[in-house]
Design a protein around this motif. Structure first.
Motif, PDB file in Angstrom:
ATOM      1  N   ILE A 181       0.856  -1.189   0.000  1.00  0.00           N
ATOM      2  CA  ILE A 181       0.000   0.000   0.000  1.00  0.00           C
ATOM      3  C   ILE A 181       0.887   1.233   0.000  1.00  0.00           C
ATOM      4  O   ILE A 181       1.665   1.457   0.933  1.00  0.00           O
ATOM      5  N   GLY A 182       0.797   2.027  -1.059  1.00  0.00           N
ATOM      6  CA  GLY A 182       1.553   3.265  -1.134  1.00  0.00           C
ATOM      7  C   GLY A 182       0.834   4.395  -0.433  1.00  0.00           C
ATOM      8  O   GLY A 182      -0.400   4.395  -0.333  1.00  0.00           O
ATOM      9  N   LYS A 198       1.144   8.697  10.591  1.00  0.00           N
ATOM     10  CA  LYS A 198       1.189   7.868  11.791  1.00  0.00           C
ATOM     11  C   LYS A 198       0.077   6.820  11.775  1.00  0.00           C
ATOM     12  O   LYS A 198       0.298   5.647  12.117  1.00  0.00           O
ATOM     13  N   GLY A 199      -1.130   7.216  11.364  1.00  0.00           N
ATOM     14  CA  GLY A 199      -2.231   6.265  11.273  1.00  0.00           C
ATOM     15  C   GLY A 199      -1.971   5.182  10.248  1.00  0.00           C
ATOM     16  O   GLY A 199      -2.309   4.006  10.462  1.00  0.00           O
ATOM     17  N   TYR A 200      -1.362   5.561   9.120  1.00  0.00           N
ATOM     18  CA  TYR A 200      -0.968   4.607   8.076  1.00  0.00           C
ATOM     19  C   TYR A 200      -0.015   3.564   8.650  1.00  0.00           C
ATOM     20  O   TYR A 200      -0.187   2.349   8.472  1.00  0.00           O
ATOM     21  N   ARG A 201       1.004   4.022   9.381  1.00  0.00           N
ATOM     22  CA  ARG A 201       1.987   3.103   9.952  1.00  0.00           C
ATOM     23  C   ARG A 201       1.361   2.203  11.016  1.00  0.00           C
ATOM     24  O   ARG A 201       1.689   1.009  11.104  1.00  0.00           O
ATOM     25  N   GLN A 202       0.464   2.757  11.817  1.00  0.00           N
ATOM     26  CA  GLN A 202      -0.178   1.951  12.851  1.00  0.00           C
ATOM     27  C   GLN A 202      -1.024   0.830  12.237  1.00  0.00           C
ATOM     28  O   GLN A 202      -1.050  -0.291  12.758  1.00  0.00           O
ATOM     29  N   ALA A 203      -1.703   1.127  11.132  1.00  0.00           N
ATOM     30  CA  ALA A 203      -2.504   0.095  10.472  1.00  0.00           C
ATOM     31  C   ALA A 203      -1.611  -1.016   9.927  1.00  0.00           C
ATOM     32  O   ALA A 203      -1.927  -2.209  10.046  1.00  0.00           O
ATOM     33  N   LEU A 204      -0.488  -0.644   9.314  1.00  0.00           N
ATOM     34  CA  LEU A 204       0.442  -1.651   8.816  1.00  0.00           C
ATOM     35  C   LEU A 204       0.950  -2.523   9.957  1.00  0.00           C
ATOM     36  O   LEU A 204       1.026  -3.760   9.830  1.00  0.00           O
ATOM     37  N   THR A 205       1.304  -1.909  11.075  1.00  0.00           N
ATOM     38  CA  THR A 205       1.794  -2.665  12.227  1.00  0.00           C
ATOM     39  C   THR A 205       0.728  -3.616  12.748  1.00  0.00           C
ATOM     40  O   THR A 205       1.016  -4.774  13.079  1.00  0.00           O
ATOM     41  N   THR A 206      -0.504  -3.146  12.818  1.00  0.00           N
ATOM     42  CA  THR A 206      -1.600  -3.984  13.285  1.00  0.00           C
ATOM     43  C   THR A 206      -1.732  -5.245  12.430  1.00  0.00           C
ATOM     44  O   THR A 206      -2.032  -6.331  12.942  1.00  0.00           O
ATOM     45  N   ALA A 207      -1.498  -5.106  11.125  1.00  0.00           N
ATOM     46  CA  ALA A 207      -1.646  -6.236  10.200  1.00  0.00           C
ATOM     47  C   ALA A 207      -0.333  -6.986   9.956  1.00  0.00           C
ATOM     48  O   ALA A 207      -0.264  -7.835   9.072  1.00  0.00           O
ATOM     49  N   ASP A 208       0.720  -6.651  10.735  1.00  0.00           N
ATOM     50  CA  ASP A 208       2.043  -7.289  10.565  1.00  0.00           C
ATOM     51  C   ASP A 208       2.591  -7.107   9.156  1.00  0.00           C
ATOM     52  O   ASP A 208       3.211  -8.019   8.592  1.00  0.00           O
ATOM     53  N   PRO A 210       5.304  -5.040   6.986  1.00  0.00           N
ATOM     54  CA  PRO A 210       6.476  -4.180   7.195  1.00  0.00           C
ATOM     55  C   PRO A 210       6.290  -2.810   6.545  1.00  0.00           C
ATOM     56  O   PRO A 210       5.757  -2.701   5.432  1.00  0.00           O
ATOM     57  N   TYR A 211       6.718  -1.781   7.250  1.00  0.00           N
ATOM     58  CA  TYR A 211       6.699  -0.428   6.708  1.00  0.00           C
ATOM     59  C   TYR A 211       7.838  -0.275   5.707  1.00  0.00           C
ATOM     60  O   TYR A 211       8.984  -0.611   6.003  1.00  0.00           O
ATOM     61  N   GLN A 212       7.534   0.227   4.514  1.00  0.00           N
ATOM     62  CA  GLN A 212       8.539   0.399   3.464  1.00  0.00           C
ATOM     63  C   GLN A 212       8.599   1.874   3.056  1.00  0.00           C
ATOM     64  O   GLN A 212       7.690   2.358   2.377  1.00  0.00           O
ATOM     65  N   PRO A 213       9.652   2.586   3.432  1.00  0.00           N
ATOM     66  CA  PRO A 213       9.763   4.008   3.070  1.00  0.00           C
ATOM     67  C   PRO A 213       9.673   4.249   1.566  1.00  0.00           C
ATOM     68  O   PRO A 213       9.226   5.319   1.143  1.00  0.00           O
ATOM     69  N   ALA A 214      10.074   3.272   0.752  1.00  0.00           N
ATOM     70  CA  ALA A 214      10.034   3.452  -0.705  1.00  0.00           C
ATOM     71  C   ALA A 214       8.616   3.605  -1.228  1.00  0.00           C
ATOM     72  O   ALA A 214       8.408   4.105  -2.348  1.00  0.00           O
ATOM     73  N   LEU A 215       7.630   3.206  -0.434  1.00  0.00           N
ATOM     74  CA  LEU A 215       6.224   3.302  -0.861  1.00  0.00           C
ATOM     75  C   LEU A 215       5.566   4.593  -0.372  1.00  0.00           C
ATOM     76  O   LEU A 215       4.363   4.781  -0.566  1.00  0.00           O
TER      77      LEU A 215
END
Length: 339
Positions: A181-182, A198-208, A210-215
């Motif tokens: 998800i970009g 921050k909300g974007y990152r929290q959702a990714l963490t909730t779903a396991d 990985p956060y990718q800065p390139a996106l």
């Protein structure tokens, strides 16, 4: 009003004209009756307080904001504050300072001496921390902060719950099956952009996931930056299957980029916006987005101000973060096979 507009198939502006009984407009009788019928059905309050011949001694609210013309959101908050005030036998007087301290001081010097003044709504176009002017700190009327907050004690404020808005937008894509998800965000120094990120990152963490800065790309809230950043993301060797755009204008640019690359929405690419501007329901496909509760924030600010003024109570240091609900339309689907 958004719900009524959707059911009636008209714009939110038309709904506002009907519910506020604005005369001299070209709203047909059939449309007017339809809007009023839907409003009654869903329980929208339409009954104003009865008016006596004499106005209250203090019934004037000063609405002081830094900008009006840079965004449609300012007018929505003013509309909310004005409607609530009118229901409570008050009127709102709006001044824009253009962030000029001298202009702000001149307005306050004139208005704080008005014997009809009930209180002041101090608003900003971008959510941010403010320093409450000295004239307001010493004023003998209540002050409510709208879309901003302050270090000083004693000022209630209301701001949008941006972290949960970003979380809801991203989680909606995750629940549809997307894992790449970009994010096309605004300038990171803006509080709204930082919290949506921050909300974007929290959702990714909730779903396991990985956060990718390139996106993640930083835009400027305009259509052009949404287009350019979406093109860059979609041309990656392993492109995202979904994009969360931090406002609807950049989402429109992303939709144009997908069309240029002949990617069907939502068949090959899903997109979520933010703001729920009028355009969101009329573009093709209609855009799933997050609602900025501008109208409700305006109502809350006016209601809080009037309540404190009439109760003779000092301001309470409370910061309300108002929910930014997801508005589901047709721009999100499951990722295509093999994505």
């Amino acid at each position: 009003m958004t719900d009524i507009a959707k059911q009636a198939g008209v714009s939110q502006s038309t709904v506002s004209l009907v519910l506020n009984d604005v005369r001299g407009t070209k709203v047909s009788k059939a449309t007017r009756e339809l809007v009023l019928a839907i409003a009654r059905e869903i329980g929208y309050p339409q009954v104003r307080h009865p008016r006596s011949g004499a106005a209250p001694q203090r019934n004037l609210i000063l609405y002081l904001t830094d900008e009006l013309a840079t965004s449609p959101h300012a007018m929505q908050t003013i509309d909310g504050a004005s409607n609530l005030a009118w229901e409570q036998d008050c009127i709102v007087s709006v001044f824009a300072t253009r962030s000029d301290p001298e202009r702000e001081a001149a307005i306050l010097a004139q208005m704080l001496g008005n014997p009809a003044l009930l209180g002041v709504i101090y608003a900003t176009i971008f959510t941010r921390q403010v320093s409450v002017p000295a004239a307001l700190r010493s004023a003998q009327v209540p002050v409510v902060l709208l879309n901003c907050h302050a270090r000083e004690q004693g000022y209630p404020s209301v701001v949008p719950g941006e972290v949960l808005g970003g979380y809801a937008a991203t989680m909606h894509l995750i629940e549809a099956g997307h894992r790449r998800i970009g994010l096309i965000n605004g300038e990171p120094w803006l509080e709204a952009a930082a919290e949506r990120h921050k909300g974007y990152r929290q959702a990714l963490t909730t779903a396991d996931i990985p956060y990718q800065p390139a996106l993640v790309r930083e835009g400027d809230w305009q259509v052009g930056s949404g287009f350019e950043h979406a093109l860059a993301l979609l041309r990656l060797p392993d492109p995202p299957t979904a994009l969360f755009c931090a406002n609807d204008l950049m989402a429109v640019g992303a939709i144009d980029a997908a069309r240029q690359l002949e990617l069907a929405i939502p068949g090959r690419l899903s997109i979520v916006g933010y703001d729920d501007q009028d355009m969101a329901r009329y573009i093709h496909p209609p855009l799933t987005t997050v609602l900025l509760p501008n109208h409700e924030m305006g109502r809350w600010a006016a209601e809080t101000l009037i309540g404190q003024a009439r109760a003779g109570m000092p301001g309470l240091r409370q910061q309300i973060k108002m929910e930014c609900p997801l508005v589901v339309r047709e721009s999100v689907g499951k990722p295509s096979r093999g994505a």
